[in-house]
Design an enzyme around this catalytic site. Sequence first.
Site, mmCIF file in Angstrom:
data_model
loop_
_atom_site.group_PDB
_atom_site.id
_atom_site.type_symbol
_atom_site.label_atom_id
_atom_site.label_comp_id
_atom_site.label_asym_id
_atom_site.label_seq_id
_atom_site.Cartn_x
_atom_site.Cartn_y
_atom_site.Cartn_z
ATOM 1 N N SER A 127 -7.352 -5.648 -5.280
ATOM 2 C CA SER A 127 -8.441 -6.222 -4.472
ATOM 3 C C SER A 127 -9.768 -6.183 -5.224
ATOM 4 O O SER A 127 -9.921 -5.436 -6.201
ATOM 5 C CB SER A 127 -8.576 -5.452 -3.158
ATOM 6 O OG SER A 127 -9.199 -4.202 -3.379
ATOM 7 N N SER B 214 -7.965 -4.866 5.194
ATOM 8 C CA SER B 214 -8.518 -4.611 3.858
ATOM 9 C C SER B 214 -8.898 -5.880 3.090
ATOM 10 O O SER B 214 -8.568 -6.011 1.910
ATOM 11 C CB SER B 214 -7.567 -3.738 3.029
ATOM 12 O OG SER B 214 -7.348 -2.500 3.668
ATOM 13 N N HIS C 94 2.446 3.543 -9.008
ATOM 14 C CA HIS C 94 2.267 2.113 -9.303
ATOM 15 C C HIS C 94 3.484 1.564 -10.053
ATOM 16 O O HIS C 94 3.925 0.444 -9.815
ATOM 17 C CB HIS C 94 0.986 1.884 -10.110
ATOM 18 C CG HIS C 94 -0.265 2.269 -9.363
ATOM 19 N ND1 HIS C 94 -0.485 1.892 -8.063
ATOM 20 C CD2 HIS C 94 -1.352 2.991 -9.728
ATOM 21 C CE1 HIS C 94 -1.657 2.374 -7.659
ATOM 22 N NE2 HIS C 94 -2.201 3.042 -8.656
ATOM 23 N N ASP D 13 0.836 -1.209 0.000
ATOM 24 C CA ASP D 13 0.000 0.000 0.000
ATOM 25 C C ASP D 13 0.870 1.258 0.000
ATOM 26 O O ASP D 13 1.986 1.245 0.518
ATOM 27 C CB ASP D 13 -0.923 -0.036 1.231
ATOM 28 C CG ASP D 13 -2.105 0.897 1.075
ATOM 29 O OD1 ASP D 13 -2.359 1.378 -0.057
ATOM 30 O OD2 ASP D 13 -2.791 1.155 2.087
ATOM 31 N N LEU E 82 11.245 -20.136 -4.776
ATOM 32 C CA LEU E 82 10.146 -19.335 -4.216
ATOM 33 C C LEU E 82 8.866 -19.488 -5.054
ATOM 34 O O LEU E 82 8.918 -19.474 -6.277
ATOM 35 C CB LEU E 82 10.567 -17.853 -4.235
ATOM 36 C CG LEU E 82 9.498 -16.839 -3.849
ATOM 37 C CD1 LEU E 82 9.250 -16.861 -2.342
ATOM 38 C CD2 LEU E 82 9.894 -15.423 -4.279
ATOM 39 N N ASN F 120 1.241 3.476 -2.915
ATOM 40 C CA ASN F 120 1.750 3.946 -4.218
ATOM 41 C C ASN F 120 1.235 5.346 -4.542
ATOM 42 O O ASN F 120 1.975 6.193 -5.044
ATOM 43 C CB ASN F 120 1.304 3.001 -5.345
ATOM 44 C CG ASN F 120 1.902 1.616 -5.221
ATOM 45 O OD1 ASN F 120 2.753 1.389 -4.375
ATOM 46 N ND2 ASN F 120 1.455 0.696 -6.070
HETATM 47 C C1 IPE Z 1 -5.259 -2.832 -0.189
HETATM 48 O O1 IPE Z 1 -4.968 -1.485 -0.405
HETATM 49 C C2 IPE Z 1 -5.312 -3.559 -1.504
HETATM 50 C C3 IPE Z 1 -4.034 -3.745 -2.173
HETATM 51 C C4 IPE Z 1 -2.863 -3.448 -1.665
HETATM 52 C C5 IPE Z 1 -4.131 -4.336 -3.477
HETATM 53 P P1 IPE Z 1 -6.117 -0.398 -0.570
HETATM 54 O O2 IPE Z 1 -5.442 0.915 -0.717
HETATM 55 O O3 IPE Z 1 -7.050 -0.804 -1.633
HETATM 56 O O4 IPE Z 1 -6.855 -0.525 0.834
HETATM 57 P P2 IPE Z 1 -7.707 0.514 1.671
HETATM 58 O O5 IPE Z 1 -8.720 1.097 0.731
HETATM 59 O O6 IPE Z 1 -6.751 1.549 2.153
HETATM 60 O O7 IPE Z 1 -8.298 -0.270 2.785
HETATM 61 C C1 IPE Z 2 -1.500 0.273 -3.440
HETATM 62 O O1 IPE Z 2 -1.324 1.646 -3.471
HETATM 63 C C2 IPE Z 2 -1.740 -0.286 -4.830
HETATM 64 C C3 IPE Z 2 -3.097 -0.801 -5.046
HETATM 65 C C4 IPE Z 2 -4.040 -0.848 -4.153
HETATM 66 C C5 IPE Z 2 -3.392 -1.307 -6.388
HETATM 67 P P1 IPE Z 2 -2.553 2.660 -3.450
HETATM 68 O O2 IPE Z 2 -2.933 2.986 -4.847
HETATM 69 O O3 IPE Z 2 -3.654 2.131 -2.600
HETATM 70 O O4 IPE Z 2 -1.874 3.906 -2.761
HETATM 71 P P2 IPE Z 2 -2.504 4.916 -1.702
HETATM 72 O O5 IPE Z 2 -3.103 4.107 -0.603
HETATM 73 O O6 IPE Z 2 -3.526 5.708 -2.447
HETATM 74 O O7 IPE Z 2 -1.348 5.744 -1.254
HETATM 75 MG MG MG Z 3 -4.115 2.350 -0.627
#
Ligand code: IPE
Ligand code: IPE
Ligand code: MG
Length: 244
Positions: free
Chosen positions: A63, A194, A35, A18, A129, A20
């Site tokens: 997700s 999540s 990303h 999480d 792995l 990005n």
């Molecule tokens: C969790 O991150 C899903 C992934 C890392 C793929 P999210 O950014 O989607 O989660 P929430 O919305 O903060 O719970």
């Molecule tokens: C995680 O980073 C990647 C995915 C959920 C695909 P985010 O895109 O959720 O990044 P934040 O949470 O907005 O910083």
């Molecule tokens: Mg996120």
Amino acid sequence: MSTPDATKIPRHVAIIMDGNGRWAKQRSLPRLEGHRAGAESVRAIVRACGELGIGYLTLYAFSSENWRRPKAEVTALMALLEFYLQREVAELDKNNVRLAAIGRIHELPESAQRQLDKSIEALRKNTGLTLVLALSYGGRTEIVDAVRSIARDAKTGALDIADINEELISQRLYTRDIPDPDLLVRTSGELRVSNFLLWQISYAEIHVTDTLWPDFRKPQLLAALDDYSKRQRRFGRVAPLEGN
Ligand code: IPE
Ligand code: IPE
Ligand code: MG
């Protein structure tokens, strides 16, 4: 940080990647750049896990709920997935990595599904792995899918209700061939699960770091493993010395 004690290396590490978007925002860049940088962390962490002798690495890449993001971001993430799978397959093969996917894979765009199948097949015989990508994955839908499959068999009489137990339920999840995670890592400081591996993380040790995923590289992985190595896992029992 030195290499952790081999006896304290977790068999299965699962990561909620999480942060990005926040990483990109801090640099006034579009979210997609976050990303992209995150995909470089994937490359570094997969290689490091292989070198350290970790058996399974599960990465939460997309997700069930992420489909609700703006269409442009979803499309870009799917394109990035395809690009990553295509670009990395040779390197993964060189590092003896096997690939698997969990989630409602049939919901992915067809070209991504084809690339995924191709990469899984190309890496099928590897013995190092196992990299598990969670794609269109939700812990609750996984349980729904398992319940449906069990109910179907109970209805036809193929399964006796008395035979439904934890082992059987585990065998009906997407993760049927994969041991439960020992260590769950979440980056970017959020204190939530999540909808990730709800059944499987019952006794996982949890490590949360404020580091955003694109900044999570080998030193941060080693710090997580060091934290894990100091945990005393009790599985509901008393500590060994108290038990006597
Ligand atoms: C969790 O991150 C899903 C992934 C890392 C793929 P999210 O950014 O989607 O989660 P929430 O919305 O903060 O719970
Ligand atoms: C995680 O980073 C990647 C995915 C959920 C695909 P985010 O895109 O959720 O990044 P934040 O949470 O907005 O910083
Ligand atoms: Mg996120």
